[in-house]
Design a protein around this motif. Structure first.
Motif, short mmCIF file in Angstrom:
data_model
loop_
_atom_site.label_atom_id
_atom_site.label_comp_id
_atom_site.label_asym_id
_atom_site.label_seq_id
_atom_site.Cartn_x
_atom_site.Cartn_y
_atom_site.Cartn_z
N ARG A 70 0.87 -1.19 0.00
CA ARG A 70 0.00 0.00 0.00
C ARG A 70 0.89 1.22 0.00
NH1 ARG A 70 -5.33 -0.63 -1.12
NH2 ARG A 70 -5.79 1.26 0.09
N GLU A 72 0.40 5.35 -0.38
CA GLU A 72 -0.49 6.51 -0.49
C GLU A 72 -1.89 6.09 -0.96
OE1 GLU A 72 1.87 10.44 -1.35
OE2 GLU A 72 2.42 8.95 -2.88
N GLY A 73 -2.41 5.03 -0.34
CA GLY A 73 -3.77 4.59 -0.63
C GLY A 73 -3.91 3.72 -1.85
N ARG A 74 -2.83 3.50 -2.59
CA ARG A 74 -2.88 2.67 -3.78
C ARG A 74 -2.37 1.26 -3.47
NH1 ARG A 74 0.83 3.68 -6.97
NH2 ARG A 74 2.02 5.14 -5.68
N GLU A 176 -2.20 3.45 5.19
CA GLU A 176 -2.33 3.71 3.77
C GLU A 176 -1.10 4.40 3.20
OE1 GLU A 176 -4.60 2.66 1.88
OE2 GLU A 176 -6.38 2.25 3.10
N ARG A 177 -0.24 4.90 4.06
CA ARG A 177 0.90 5.69 3.59
C ARG A 177 1.96 4.82 2.93
NH1 ARG A 177 3.79 9.91 6.28
NH2 ARG A 177 3.76 10.70 4.15
N ARG A 253 -4.13 6.11 10.72
CA ARG A 253 -5.51 5.64 10.83
C ARG A 253 -5.91 5.45 12.29
NH1 ARG A 253 -8.60 2.87 7.27
NH2 ARG A 253 -6.83 2.19 5.99
#
Length: 289
Positions: A70, A72-74, A176-177, A253
């Protein structure tokens, strides 16, 4: 050994070669052992060892774990290297380089990450890796035991491991980072090798690896179907008062106000073909191979 070392790809389907790999590991990494993890059946198709084998003995190796990263959210499909090295009496012959070349060929142009100790920091840039700093996150907070303690789960039980892997597959990423998803089989390796803090059950759908040491509550990883507020549960994770909480991942988060408290000195991160977000981050410690 012949002038051209032979690289063999070892997976979980060949028990005799798997055993040879398990014999190799503690010769290079004194405190590390794969035997229990293998006996548990946790070695899956995602893990392959590219080993230089001499007369049935693994003398050098570079392992590749297929990862769901993961960034940056990807979601990014990539690989992580581990167990890279050579047995002491065969060093200086270029065998680790041969194993690395085979592993990197298998990775192709995909993103690759690895964590290395400081004795070999000049080795990985030869293969296109670049160093990246990792950060420690924590918060000063007094927590005292209260309420029903979160039960400790026995990871040696197959049903517990299966549930942990399911939560890793279906749950939210811990960050997510810069982190990972579906790394349950890596987390079970830490438990099998006795490197993990206790696995605690906060609810049916929220498990955490956490423990107290020197007045600090360490939360190493969270496996949960959805995000939740950690604060009400902290008192269930301590059996003595603590004055601080530290996280084994970037906790945006779970604790948005967490502070940077230093540099992660456990191992040095190297990346290839991967751009990381600017600013402080910490790849989850229980997703590292």
């Amino acid at each position: 050994m012949s002038k051209s070392p032979r690289v063999v790809v070892i997976d979980h389907r060949v028990p005799e070669l798997q055993a040879a790999f398990c014999e190799y590991v503690p010769q290079v990494f004194r405190t590390v052992d794969f035997r229990r993890w293998c006996a548990w059946g946790e070695w899956t198709d995602d893990y392959r060892a590219f080993s230089v084998v001499d007369e049935g003995r693994v003398v050098a190796n570079a392992s590749v774990m297929r990862m769901c990263l993961r960034v940056e959210g990807r979601e990014v499909v990539g690989y992580q290297l581990g167990a890279v090295g050579c047995v002491p009496e065969r060093r200086g012959q270029g065998l680790a380089r041969v194993a690395m070349e085979a592993a990197m060929d298998a990775c192709g142009d995909a993103p690759v990450v690895l964590f290395a100790n400081k004795k070999v920091l000049d080795f990985y840039p030869r293969f296109g890796f670049e160093p990246r700093e990792q950060t420690l996150f924590g918060v000063t907070l007094e927590v005292t035991p209260r309420g029903e303690p979160a039960p400790v789960l026995d990871v040696s039980e197959a049903s517990v491991r299966a549930r942990l892997v399911a939560l890793a597959e279906e749950g939210v990423p811990v960050t997510e980072r810069f982190g990972a998803r579906r790394h349950g089989h890596i987390a079970t390796w830490y438990a099998a090798a006795n490197f993990a803090r206790p696995l605690r059950k906060l609810s049916e759908d929220a498990w955490v690896f956490a423990g107290v040491e020197d007045g600090t509550l360490y939360i190493e990883d969270v496996f949960a179907r959805e995000g939740f507020d950690l604060r009400p549960h902290l008192s269930r994770l301590v059996d003595e008062p603590v004055k601080a909480v530290q996280f084994g991942f970037t906790p945006e988060r779970w604790w948005p106000g967490a502070e940077v408290i230093g540099e992660d000195m456990e191992a040095d991160l190297f990346v290839r073909n991967l751009s990381l977000p600017a600013g402080a981050n910490r790849f989850p410690v229980m997703a590292r191979t």
